[in-house]
Design a protein around this motif. Structure first.
Motif, PDB file in Angstrom:
ATOM      1  N   SER A   1      39.888  49.191  35.540  1.00  0.00           N
ATOM      2  CA  SER A   1      38.991  49.049  34.400  1.00  0.00           C
ATOM      3  C   SER A   1      38.585  50.419  33.842  1.00  0.00           C
ATOM      4  CB  SER A   1      37.748  48.258  34.803  1.00  0.00           C
ATOM      5  OG  SER A   1      36.845  48.186  33.732  1.00  0.00           O
TER       6      SER A   1
ATOM      7  N   ASN B   1      41.687  52.258  32.312  1.00  0.00           N
ATOM      8  CA  ASN B   1      42.104  51.708  31.016  1.00  0.00           C
ATOM      9  C   ASN B   1      41.117  52.033  29.905  1.00  0.00           C
ATOM     10  OD1 ASN B   1      44.452  50.630  32.114  1.00  0.00           O
ATOM     11  ND2 ASN B   1      43.468  48.698  32.616  1.00  0.00           N
ATOM     12  N   LYS B   2      39.839  51.973  30.196  1.00  0.00           N
ATOM     13  CA  LYS B   2      38.830  52.245  29.169  1.00  0.00           C
ATOM     14  C   LYS B   2      38.776  53.725  28.808  1.00  0.00           C
ATOM     15  CE  LYS B   2      35.879  48.334  30.382  1.00  0.00           C
ATOM     16  NZ  LYS B   2      34.620  47.932  31.039  1.00  0.00           N
TER      17      LYS B   2
ATOM     18  N   GLN C   1      40.147  46.884  41.096  1.00  0.00           N
ATOM     19  CA  GLN C   1      39.767  46.356  39.792  1.00  0.00           C
ATOM     20  C   GLN C   1      38.886  47.358  39.037  1.00  0.00           C
ATOM     21  OE1 GLN C   1      39.416  44.676  42.736  1.00  0.00           O
ATOM     22  NE2 GLN C   1      41.142  43.265  42.468  1.00  0.00           N
ATOM     23  N   ASP C   2      37.927  47.969  39.733  1.00  0.00           N
ATOM     24  CA  ASP C   2      37.087  48.993  39.097  1.00  0.00           C
ATOM     25  C   ASP C   2      37.935  50.182  38.656  1.00  0.00           C
ATOM     26  OD1 ASP C   2      34.808  47.480  39.530  1.00  0.00           O
ATOM     27  OD2 ASP C   2      34.111  48.677  41.241  1.00  0.00           O
TER      28      ASP C   2
END
Length: 147
Positions: free
Chosen positions: A100, A103-104, A96-97
């Motif tokens: 995230s 994507n950012k 998940q990290d």
């Protein structure tokens, strides 16, 4: 803990460079593998001339940091610019990290490899951000024993 390391790219001199860095920093390689060691993949063919080049090498510098690198070949070799041949490598604590941050940071950039499971067992992706900085995002699942 998320860590950031430097990833260097060479055009055939990676092994010599990392043997030099090892002589300076000491220690042993966590991993060193050549392109000929990759499993066959019809979507990613390696030229015979590149078989002896380094696919990936990792040298621990401290408990928290590693110097990593590889050679380039094939279609990527012509894009290598000495002096700009590095990426920032982020290692995360979870998928998940990884997603995230990927994507950012890749927003308005160019994705060169989307986040995906790799043959070496990591969840990994690469991109160039909107400012021209090259990034790698990696998650090593402890249950898989990655390099």
């Amino acid at each position: 803990m998320t860590t950031i390391n430097t990833y260097l790219t060479f055009d055939g001199t990676c092994e010599a460079a990392f043997n030099f860095y090892k002589s300076v920093f000491g220690g042993e390689f966590d991993y060193i593998g050549k392109f000929k060691d990759m499993p066959a993949d019809p979507n990613c063919k390696v030229d015979e001339a590149d078989h002896e080049k380094i696919m990936h090498v990792s040298l621990p510098i401290s408990k928290e940091t590693r110097l990593m690198g590889s050679d380039t070949g094939g279609e990527w070799a012509s894009k290598l610019v000495t002096g700009n041949n590095f990426s920032i490598s982020i290692n995360t604590e979870s998928k998940q990290d990884a997603d995230s941050l990927f994507n950012k940071l890749s927003k308005n950039g160019t994705i060169t490899m989307p986040m995906e499971e790799t043959f070496w067992g990591a969840y990994f992706g690469m991109f160039t951000d909107q400012f021209g900085i090259q990034w790698m995002v990696n998650y090593d699942d402890p249950a898989k024993g990655n390099f």
